[in-house]
Scaffold this motif. Structure first.
Motif, PDB file in Angstrom:
ATOM      1  N   ASP A  34      18.312  14.389  25.939  1.00  0.00           N
ATOM      2  CA  ASP A  34      18.582  15.123  27.180  1.00  0.00           C
ATOM      3  C   ASP A  34      18.629  16.614  26.864  1.00  0.00           C
ATOM      4  OD1 ASP A  34      19.100  12.683  28.727  1.00  0.00           O
ATOM      5  OD2 ASP A  34      20.985  12.580  27.609  1.00  0.00           O
ATOM      6  N   ALA A  35      18.560  17.424  27.890  1.00  0.00           N
ATOM      7  CA  ALA A  35      18.765  18.876  27.747  1.00  0.00           C
ATOM      8  C   ALA A  35      19.838  19.277  28.755  1.00  0.00           C
ATOM      9  CB  ALA A  35      17.476  19.644  28.003  1.00  0.00           C
ATOM     10  N   VAL A  36      20.722  20.171  28.332  1.00  0.00           N
ATOM     11  CA  VAL A  36      21.824  20.600  29.192  1.00  0.00           C
ATOM     12  C   VAL A  36      21.996  22.111  29.123  1.00  0.00           C
ATOM     13  CG1 VAL A  36      23.085  18.417  28.931  1.00  0.00           C
ATOM     14  CG2 VAL A  36      23.587  20.325  27.397  1.00  0.00           C
ATOM     15  N   ARG A  37      22.768  22.589  30.070  1.00  0.00           N
ATOM     16  CA  ARG A  37      23.200  23.990  30.077  1.00  0.00           C
ATOM     17  C   ARG A  37      24.706  23.977  30.257  1.00  0.00           C
ATOM     18  NH1 ARG A  37      23.878  28.340  34.079  1.00  0.00           N
ATOM     19  NH2 ARG A  37      23.633  26.777  35.695  1.00  0.00           N
ATOM     20  N   LEU A  38      25.427  24.501  29.261  1.00  0.00           N
ATOM     21  CA  LEU A  38      26.880  24.641  29.325  1.00  0.00           C
ATOM     22  C   LEU A  38      27.171  26.032  29.848  1.00  0.00           C
ATOM     23  CD1 LEU A  38      29.881  23.994  28.559  1.00  0.00           C
ATOM     24  CD2 LEU A  38      29.301  24.772  26.247  1.00  0.00           C
ATOM     25  N   TYR A  39      27.971  26.130  30.909  1.00  0.00           N
ATOM     26  CA  TYR A  39      28.236  27.447  31.475  1.00  0.00           C
ATOM     27  C   TYR A  39      29.651  27.527  32.040  1.00  0.00           C
ATOM     28  CZ  TYR A  39      27.271  25.296  36.065  1.00  0.00           C
ATOM     29  OH  TYR A  39      27.299  24.491  37.183  1.00  0.00           O
ATOM     30  N   PRO A  69      28.875  32.864  45.714  1.00  0.00           N
ATOM     31  CA  PRO A  69      29.184  32.112  44.489  1.00  0.00           C
ATOM     32  C   PRO A  69      29.473  33.041  43.319  1.00  0.00           C
ATOM     33  CG  PRO A  69      27.166  31.306  45.518  1.00  0.00           C
ATOM     34  CD  PRO A  69      27.555  32.565  46.228  1.00  0.00           C
ATOM     35  N   GLY A  70      30.410  32.626  42.467  1.00  0.00           N
ATOM     36  CA  GLY A  70      30.746  33.402  41.286  1.00  0.00           C
ATOM     37  C   GLY A  70      29.592  33.439  40.299  1.00  0.00           C
ATOM     38  N   VAL A  71      29.578  34.447  39.465  1.00  0.00           N
ATOM     39  CA  VAL A  71      28.532  34.625  38.464  1.00  0.00           C
ATOM     40  C   VAL A  71      28.645  33.526  37.408  1.00  0.00           C
ATOM     41  CG1 VAL A  71      27.672  36.172  36.662  1.00  0.00           C
ATOM     42  CG2 VAL A  71      28.465  37.105  38.838  1.00  0.00           C
ATOM     43  N   GLN A  72      27.513  32.954  37.016  1.00  0.00           N
ATOM     44  CA  GLN A  72      27.483  31.943  35.966  1.00  0.00           C
ATOM     45  C   GLN A  72      27.085  32.584  34.645  1.00  0.00           C
ATOM     46  OE1 GLN A  72      24.815  28.811  37.160  1.00  0.00           O
ATOM     47  NE2 GLN A  72      26.146  28.117  38.801  1.00  0.00           N
ATOM     48  N   THR A  73      27.824  32.255  33.596  1.00  0.00           N
ATOM     49  CA  THR A  73      27.525  32.737  32.249  1.00  0.00           C
ATOM     50  C   THR A  73      27.162  31.545  31.380  1.00  0.00           C
ATOM     51  OG1 THR A  73      29.121  34.532  32.520  1.00  0.00           O
ATOM     52  CG2 THR A  73      28.421  34.017  30.271  1.00  0.00           C
ATOM     53  N   THR A  74      25.918  31.495  30.919  1.00  0.00           N
ATOM     54  CA  THR A  74      25.459  30.387  30.084  1.00  0.00           C
ATOM     55  C   THR A  74      25.979  30.571  28.660  1.00  0.00           C
ATOM     56  OG1 THR A  74      23.484  30.076  31.431  1.00  0.00           O
ATOM     57  CG2 THR A  74      23.427  29.192  29.187  1.00  0.00           C
ATOM     58  N   LEU A  75      26.624  29.516  28.138  1.00  0.00           N
ATOM     59  CA  LEU A  75      27.175  29.540  26.789  1.00  0.00           C
ATOM     60  C   LEU A  75      26.294  28.772  25.811  1.00  0.00           C
ATOM     61  CD1 LEU A  75      30.865  28.844  27.802  1.00  0.00           C
ATOM     62  CD2 LEU A  75      29.804  31.053  27.333  1.00  0.00           C
ATOM     63  N   TYR A  76      25.538  27.787  26.317  1.00  0.00           N
ATOM     64  CA  TYR A  76      24.639  26.998  25.489  1.00  0.00           C
ATOM     65  C   TYR A  76      23.580  26.387  26.392  1.00  0.00           C
ATOM     66  CZ  TYR A  76      22.756  23.016  22.881  1.00  0.00           C
ATOM     67  OH  TYR A  76      21.911  22.131  22.272  1.00  0.00           O
ATOM     68  N   ALA A  77      22.363  26.342  25.914  1.00  0.00           N
ATOM     69  CA  ALA A  77      21.279  25.628  26.597  1.00  0.00           C
ATOM     70  C   ALA A  77      20.447  24.967  25.515  1.00  0.00           C
ATOM     71  CB  ALA A  77      20.438  26.583  27.438  1.00  0.00           C
ATOM     72  N   GLY A  78      20.282  23.663  25.617  1.00  0.00           N
ATOM     73  CA  GLY A  78      19.490  22.973  24.607  1.00  0.00           C
ATOM     74  C   GLY A  78      19.718  21.481  24.609  1.00  0.00           C
ATOM     75  N   ARG A  79      19.413  20.875  23.455  1.00  0.00           N
ATOM     76  CA  ARG A  79      19.466  19.426  23.289  1.00  0.00           C
ATOM     77  C   ARG A  79      20.878  18.873  23.451  1.00  0.00           C
ATOM     78  NH1 ARG A  79      16.375  17.738  17.918  1.00  0.00           N
ATOM     79  NH2 ARG A  79      16.609  15.739  18.929  1.00  0.00           N
TER      80      ARG A  79
END
Length: 136
Positions: free
Chosen positions: A20-25, A41-51
């Motif tokens: 799977d691939a995910v985005r942690l934010y 909507p509040g601003v989203q900050t991506t902390l991780y994107a990947g496997r």
């Protein structure tokens, strides 16, 4: 075989299962714009994107809870990220952060938003396991 070699093999095997691939934010709180009368909507900050590997918790049957004026069912999932996944300096994984499934062999999971409830760390783990729940 040394412990380091066993752990390296286990971590490689765990990553091989991450299809799977995910985005942690993290998402800032929504704000109300008095001029337009809409919620921004509040601003989203991506902390991780990947496997990742996203799997439901087998024994969890879900729990019905009241959210505002409707009932929602909380379903538990475990999200596994590569053991070596870094977060930006000074950032800790906190309950309330979110994980979005962006790709999966099971197309029905794409777009699923999971809310982080906890995390497990360990020097002898083969993956970084994050406890989450689907609040839909």
């Amino acid at each position: 075989m040394s412990l380091d070699a066993v752990l390296a093999a286990g971590r490689a095997a765990a990553e091989d299962r991450m299809t799977d691939a995910v985005r942690l934010y993290e998402q800032a709180e929504d704000t109300f714009d008095r001029t337009t009368g809409t919620t921004v909507p509040g601003v989203q900050t991506t902390l991780y994107a990947g496997r990742a590997r996203v799997k439901p918790v087998a024994q969890a049957s879900g729990e019905d809870v009241q959210a505002s004026d409707r009932e929602v069912r909380l379903l538990e999932y475990t999200v596994e990220l590569p053991w070596s996944t870094p977060l930006p300096p000074g950032t800790r994984l906190l309950p309330g952060m979110r994980i979005e499934v962006t790709a999966s062999p099971d197309a029905r999971m794409v777009g699923l938003i999971l809310w982080v409830t906890g995390s497990q760390f360990g020097g002898q783990s083969t993956a970084w396991r994050i406890s989450t729940e689907d609040r839909s």
